[in-house]
Design an enzyme around this catalytic site. Structure first.
Site, PDB file in Angstrom:
ATOM      1  N   TYR A 109       1.012  -1.269  -0.023  1.00 41.94           N
ATOM      2  CA  TYR A 109       0.041  -0.061  -0.044  1.00 41.94           C
ATOM      3  C   TYR A 109       0.868   1.284  -0.068  1.00 41.94           C
ATOM      4  CZ  TYR A 109      -3.875   3.401   0.855  1.00 41.94           C
ATOM      5  OH  TYR A 109      -4.412   4.658   0.734  1.00 41.94           O
ATOM      6  N   ARG A 141      -0.050  -8.060  -4.976  1.00 44.61           N
ATOM      7  CA  ARG A 141      -0.642  -7.892  -3.658  1.00 44.61           C
ATOM      8  C   ARG A 141      -0.268  -6.676  -3.086  1.00 44.61           C
ATOM      9  NH1 ARG A 141      -4.020 -11.272  -0.527  1.00 44.61           N
ATOM     10  NH2 ARG A 141      -4.336 -13.367  -1.428  1.00 44.61           N
ATOM     11  N   LYS A 164      11.114 -15.834  -1.427  1.00 42.73           N
ATOM     12  CA  LYS A 164       9.682 -16.360  -1.918  1.00 42.73           C
ATOM     13  C   LYS A 164       9.203 -15.552  -3.110  1.00 42.73           C
ATOM     14  CE  LYS A 164       4.720 -17.658  -0.588  1.00 42.73           C
ATOM     15  NZ  LYS A 164       3.593 -17.324   0.205  1.00 42.73           N
ATOM     16  N   ILE A 207       6.705 -22.456  -0.917  1.00 39.73           N
ATOM     17  CA  ILE A 207       5.776 -22.210   0.346  1.00 39.73           C
ATOM     18  C   ILE A 207       4.519 -22.345  -0.413  1.00 39.73           C
ATOM     19  CG2 ILE A 207       5.145 -20.525   1.883  1.00 39.73           C
ATOM     20  CD1 ILE A 207       8.309 -19.485   2.034  1.00 39.73           C
TER      21      ILE A 207
END
Length: 297
Positions: A109, A141, A164, A207
């Site tokens: 964000y 994201r 990751k 993961i």
């Protein structure tokens, strides 16, 4: 030599019951993964609905997982935040609680620059220098990609041991492997790309979201790839591929928790803004699970 994490590390769901964390079920899930060959536990990540856990709940879940694992399996605690100070607090707590490592999502964000990302991860690493840390890159994201040059700088910090990668780009993952060196671990953040990453690029595992439901199968795929048994790894990849895709027909972790509930593993409960799956997609998911042998016809 850096600490290396490899194989199948599960991005654990957080089970709820009547609005509260179901602590007994968390313990059951830890034992379930130990019994079925999972190589590591990752509580309190995105799949664990960390954005809707209070700080006390977050820390408690990490403590329970570490306590129940009891050294039988590594625990890589999700400790990321878009506030560096908050991430430090969660990471230092995980270290003191006995975690094997920490997974730190890039700040979301607030959209830091690449220099801001570097300083963020470096500062957290310096606050818990004894704890191996994995950067989590997921631009879909967070709105910001952790560029390869930034990862190469971070790879010079001794306790930043890997990434990751959920960029979805094998090209970028290749560049990361080349830039960061063979002792910097690259793990897939997308179940459907685990085998391509391991077979073609040099990744060490995943993961995994799907491992919440099928821990043995995901572990077997990664172990076959690590052993160079490419036929077995490919066969498992083909078998699991429709299930991997089904885990994202709605926003993660809605489908995986729905699937686990159908399989009798957890109570179907989310925290808003996550909500139950729509009826049409629920039937699509049930069909995939039945075709994949997870549910009986």
């Amino acid at each position: 030599m850096r600490r290396q994490f490899q194989g199948s590390l599960v991005a654990m769901v957080t089970p709820f019951r009547d609005g509260r964390v179901d602590e007994a079920k968390v313990r059951e899930l830890v034992d379930f993964h130990v019994a079925h060959g999972t190589d590591g536990l990752v509580p309190c990540g995105t799949t664990g609905e960390s954005p809707t856990l209070s700080h006390d709940e977050h820390k408690r879940v990490v403590e329970i997982v570490i306590e129940q694992a009891a050294g039988r399996i590594p625990v890589v605690a999700g400790t990321g935040s878009n506030s560096t100070a908050e991430a430090i607090d969660l990471t230092v707590h995980a270290a003191r609680a006995g975690a094997t490592g920490a997974l730190l999502v890039s700040p979301y964000y607030n959209k830091p620059t690449q220099e801001g990302l570097y300083r963020h991860f470096r500062t957290i690493a310096e606050a818990a220098p004894e704890l191996p840390q994995i950067v989590y890159n997921i631009q879909s994201r967070t709105a910001v990609n952790v560029e390869t040059d930034t990862l190469a700088r971070l790879a010079q910090i001794p306790n930043i041991v890997g990434v990751k990668e959920a960029s979805g780009s094998l090209d970028q993952m290749t560049a990361v492997v080349l830039a960061c060196g063979p002792d910097f671990t690259v793990l897939s953040g997308d179940d459907n790309l685990t085998l391509p990453l391991m077979a073609a690029v040099g990744g060490r595992g995943v993961i995994s979201v799907l491992a919440n439901l099928l821990p043995r199968e995901v572990a077997d795929l990664t172990h076959a790839a690590l052993d160079g048994d490419w036929k077995r790894a490919r066969d498992l990849h083909w078998k699991l591929y429709p299930l991997c895709k089904a885990m994202f027909i709605e926003t993660n972790p809605i489908p995986i928790k729905e699937a686990m509930a159908m399989a009798g593993l957890i109570h179907p409960e989310w925290r808003l803004p996550m909500c139950p799956m729509g009826s049409a997609n629920r039937e699509r998911l049930r069909t995939v699970l039945t075709d994949g042998g997870v549910l009986r016809a």
